[in-house]
Scaffold this motif. Structure first.
Motif, PDB file in Angstrom:
ATOM      1  N   ASN A   6      -6.727 -11.423  10.451  1.00 18.81           N
ATOM      2  CA  ASN A   6      -6.603 -10.680   9.183  1.00 18.81           C
ATOM      3  C   ASN A   6      -6.622 -11.628   7.996  1.00 18.81           C
ATOM      4  N   VAL A  37      -7.088  -1.792  -4.985  1.00 21.17           N
ATOM      5  CA  VAL A  37      -6.399  -1.500  -3.725  1.00 21.17           C
ATOM      6  C   VAL A  37      -6.862  -2.476  -2.637  1.00 21.17           C
ATOM      7  N   LYS A  38      -8.166  -2.672  -2.533  1.00 21.80           N
ATOM      8  CA  LYS A  38      -8.703  -3.602  -1.528  1.00 21.80           C
ATOM      9  C   LYS A  38      -8.252  -5.033  -1.807  1.00 21.80           C
ATOM     10  N   ARG A  40      -5.565  -5.995  -3.463  1.00 27.69           N
ATOM     11  CA  ARG A  40      -4.126  -6.106  -3.188  1.00 27.69           C
ATOM     12  C   ARG A  40      -3.875  -6.214  -1.681  1.00 27.69           C
ATOM     13  N   ALA A  41      -4.573  -5.438  -0.881  1.00 31.28           N
ATOM     14  CA  ALA A  41      -4.407  -5.496   0.575  1.00 31.28           C
ATOM     15  C   ALA A  41      -4.818  -6.869   1.108  1.00 31.28           C
ATOM     16  N   THR A  44      -2.229  -9.433   0.141  1.00 31.66           N
ATOM     17  CA  THR A  44      -1.033  -9.226   0.962  1.00 31.66           C
ATOM     18  C   THR A  44      -1.222  -9.811   2.350  1.00 31.66           C
ATOM     19  N   ASP A  45      -2.355  -9.536   2.998  1.00 25.76           N
ATOM     20  CA  ASP A  45      -2.626 -10.092   4.329  1.00 25.76           C
ATOM     21  C   ASP A  45      -2.626 -11.618   4.298  1.00 25.76           C
ATOM     22  N   SER A  74       5.169  -5.642   1.853  1.00 20.11           N
ATOM     23  CA  SER A  74       4.681  -4.489   2.611  1.00 20.11           C
ATOM     24  C   SER A  74       4.871  -3.196   1.835  1.00 20.11           C
ATOM     25  N   ARG A  77       2.312  -2.782  -0.815  1.00 22.27           N
ATOM     26  CA  ARG A  77       1.012  -2.438  -0.238  1.00 22.27           C
ATOM     27  C   ARG A  77       0.932  -0.934   0.020  1.00 22.27           C
ATOM     28  N   GLU A  81      -1.895   1.813  -1.100  1.00 22.39           N
ATOM     29  CA  GLU A  81      -2.592   2.658  -0.138  1.00 22.39           C
ATOM     30  C   GLU A  81      -2.483   4.125  -0.548  1.00 22.39           C
ATOM     31  N   ASP A  84      -4.981   4.618  -3.233  1.00 19.74           N
ATOM     32  CA  ASP A  84      -6.313   4.668  -2.637  1.00 19.74           C
ATOM     33  C   ASP A  84      -6.570   6.053  -2.052  1.00 19.74           C
TER      34      ASP A  84
END
Length: 89
Positions: A6, A37-38, A40-41, A44-45, A74, A77, A81, A84
């Motif tokens: 990831n 959103v993408k 930020r994800a 975060t990963d 988390s 995130r 989501e 999104d």
């Protein structure tokens, strides 16, 4: 091993697509929000993996950080989501 996979995918997405939202004349609020959103994800990963990998090499004599920092990442995130999901209705 999933964490490293990831992180690699997140790093590649940030490096190659993170700053690209398309032609300026086609960008609207929904597209910007979906891209955020993408992004930020992916961040975060990457941050979670960086934190875990740093702990592998962490000096045992130093105090460990609490897991609460991980929860806050988390939880934030989840809010993106949800945003999104609203965009994809």
């Amino acid at each position: 091993m999933d964490m490293l996979h990831n992180a690699r995918q997140a790093r590649n997405w940030i490096a190659h697509e993170g700053a690209s939202i398309g032609a300026i004349w086609y960008v609207d609020q929904d597209r910007i929000l979906q891209h955020a959103v993408k992004l930020r994800a992916a961040v975060t990963d990457l941050a979670l993996s960086d934190n875990d990998i740093s702990q592998w090499f962490h000096d045992p004599a130093e105090p460990q950080s609490s897991p609460s920092g991980r929860c806050s990442i988390s939880c934030s995130r989840v809010s993106f989501e949800r945003a999104d999901a609203r965009c994809n209705k």
